[in-house]
Design a protein around this motif. Structure first.
Motif, mmCIF file in Angstrom:
data_model
loop_
_atom_site.group_PDB
_atom_site.id
_atom_site.type_symbol
_atom_site.label_atom_id
_atom_site.label_comp_id
_atom_site.label_asym_id
_atom_site.label_seq_id
_atom_site.Cartn_x
_atom_site.Cartn_y
_atom_site.Cartn_z
ATOM 1 N N THR A 145 -37.344 -2.076 54.060
ATOM 2 C CA THR A 145 -37.633 -2.407 55.462
ATOM 3 C C THR A 145 -37.112 -3.800 55.814
ATOM 4 O O THR A 145 -36.554 -4.010 56.904
ATOM 5 N N ALA A 165 -33.485 -3.622 56.390
ATOM 6 C CA ALA A 165 -33.177 -3.093 57.716
ATOM 7 C C ALA A 165 -33.272 -4.194 58.772
ATOM 8 O O ALA A 165 -32.428 -4.284 59.679
ATOM 9 N N ALA A 191 -28.864 -0.615 59.237
ATOM 10 C CA ALA A 191 -30.291 -0.712 59.547
ATOM 11 C C ALA A 191 -30.899 0.668 59.766
ATOM 12 O O ALA A 191 -32.033 0.940 59.331
ATOM 13 N N CYS A 220 -31.355 2.285 56.332
ATOM 14 C CA CYS A 220 -32.525 1.724 55.646
ATOM 15 C C CYS A 220 -33.824 2.207 56.271
ATOM 16 O O CYS A 220 -34.816 2.470 55.565
ATOM 17 N N ASP A 221 -33.835 2.357 57.603
ATOM 18 C CA ASP A 221 -35.037 2.853 58.274
ATOM 19 C C ASP A 221 -35.339 4.291 57.881
ATOM 20 O O ASP A 221 -36.512 4.689 57.804
ATOM 21 N N ASP A 277 -36.846 3.987 53.970
ATOM 22 C CA ASP A 277 -38.069 3.299 53.552
ATOM 23 C C ASP A 277 -39.296 4.195 53.622
ATOM 24 O O ASP A 277 -40.131 4.201 52.707
ATOM 25 N N ASP A 337 -42.533 -1.764 59.325
ATOM 26 C CA ASP A 337 -41.522 -0.828 59.793
ATOM 27 C C ASP A 337 -41.378 -0.892 61.308
ATOM 28 O O ASP A 337 -40.255 -0.887 61.843
ATOM 29 N N SER A 338 -42.497 -0.959 62.033
ATOM 30 C CA SER A 338 -42.438 -1.030 63.494
ATOM 31 C C SER A 338 -41.796 -2.340 63.962
ATOM 32 O O SER A 338 -40.975 -2.345 64.889
ATOM 33 N N ASP A 344 -38.085 -2.200 63.322
ATOM 34 C CA ASP A 344 -37.416 -1.320 64.289
ATOM 35 C C ASP A 344 -37.239 -2.016 65.632
ATOM 36 O O ASP A 344 -36.205 -1.847 66.305
ATOM 37 N N SER A 402 -34.324 -4.546 64.996
ATOM 38 C CA SER A 402 -33.037 -3.953 64.624
ATOM 39 C C SER A 402 -32.491 -3.020 65.693
ATOM 40 O O SER A 402 -31.270 -2.957 65.889
ATOM 41 N N PRO A 429 -33.815 4.535 66.219
ATOM 42 C CA PRO A 429 -32.445 4.469 65.688
ATOM 43 C C PRO A 429 -31.445 5.245 66.529
ATOM 44 O O PRO A 429 -30.317 4.783 66.761
#
Length: 332
Positions: free
Chosen positions: A18, A21, A47, A50-51, A54, A72-73, A76, A79, A140
């Protein structure tokens, strides 16, 4: 002594992906400031990769944690929200009067989309098939779709597709799709039949060849195909809400149910599967609307496989009307 250290290393691995990312997304802004926009696309793509990894690593290693979900949020948002907005602004909107407003709107919509996604995780699903869809375009996919004008410019050179009004309008369209209520396909739930594995691998090889030879044109085509699938996904979601007999069955059997339903409509008949599976539930609902004063009796009569027997000595005169209503509901 080695087991706790090993466990800590396992929990660290998804969070490390993460962080990678996040670094890739921020690197896209660094490359944009240097005018190397082809590396911006590569950084956002890294990125996104990777998202995708993870969360799967965390579930595979049984290392899901609350802090991992929060990381993670946040990654995101940076990225796929802040970085693409800044890249588009530096590339095509910096000299425009309203360019910064467009960048802010895109980043805010990404924040709202992620906040809604985190909120829906704690909400009970309305339908059994809800997890097969996302609500709105995911982060993404939105970041990669917003860069279509940049991809076309990197492949063909400047043109009408790189005009600031068009770039700004396209970014606002993607921002609106992010916060919309449109159902989009969740690839986490996609299951491939063994008969289609070989053709799918051939398509993967073709896609890899296209991305290697003409990467920016290939990315643009993939993004357009994904956006073009949204109407079909919305139609599929609407169809599933109207056909409870298809809930909980594999996709292959759903196609058979859909073909049977279309054939029944052409012949002017009701789908036998729907009548058999959902007919009793609809009969109970109609009987409850007619005879709402005795819900227990309604459920008992609807659960019987036959047409019912004569009422017992303790039955009231209104029970015969209830049984007649249930019989009519079953015949419909």
């Amino acid at each position: 002594m080695t087991a706790p250290n090993y466990r800590a290393g396992v929990r660290l691995l998804p969070n490390a992906v993460t962080v990678l990312a996040l670094c890739s997304g921020l690197s896209a802004v660094y490359f944009a400031l240097s005018g190397r926009f082809e590396l911006c696309v590569a950084a956002v793509g890294a990125a996104a990769l990777c998202d995708a990894l993870d969360g799967r690593l965390a579930r595979l290693l049984d290392a899901t944690t609350r802090i991992g979900a929060e990381l993670d949020s946040l990654a995101d948002l940076v990225s796929f929200g802040v970085a693409p907005a800044l890249v588009l602004y530096i590339w095509g909107l910096e000299g425009n009067q309203y360019g910064w407003i467009v960048a802010l709107v895109f980043a805010v919509c990404m924040m709202l989309r992620l906040a809604r996604f985190n909120t829906l995780l704690d909400v009970e699903d309305e339908f059994p098939f809800t997890r097969e869809f996302f609500v709105g375009v995911p982060a993404p996919a939105a970041a990669m779709s917003a860069g279509i004008p940049l991809y076309v410019t990197l492949h063909f050179g400047p043109g009408w597709w790189s005009a600031p009004p068009l770039v700004a309008g396209w970014a606002l369209v993607i921002a609106a799709l992010m916060v919309s209520r449109l159902p989009t396909l969740s690839f986490k739930s996609v299951r491939v039949s063994p008969n289609y594995i070989a053709p799918l691998l051939v398509l993967v090889a073709i896609a890899a060849a296209v991305l290697i030879t003409v990467p920016f044109l290939g990315l643009g085509i993939v993004a357009l195909v994904y956006l073009g699938s949204i109407p079909y996904t919305a139609h599929r979601h609407h169809w599933l809400t109207r056909h409870p007999e298809a809930w909980g069955v594999p996709v292959r059997e759903r196609r058979a149910i859909a073909r049977a339903a279309r054939s029944a409509r052409r012949l002017g008949l009701r789908s036998p599967l729907r009548h058999r599976v959902a007919g009793r539930a609809s009969a109970v609902a109609r009987a409850m609307r007619r005879f709402g004063d005795d819900p227990a009796g309604v459920m008992q009569r609807a659960a019987r496989p036959g047409n019912g027997r004569a009422p017992g000595p303790a039955a009231q005169p209104g029970r015969s009307r209830l049984r007649l209503g249930l019989r009519r509901a079953r015949r419909r």
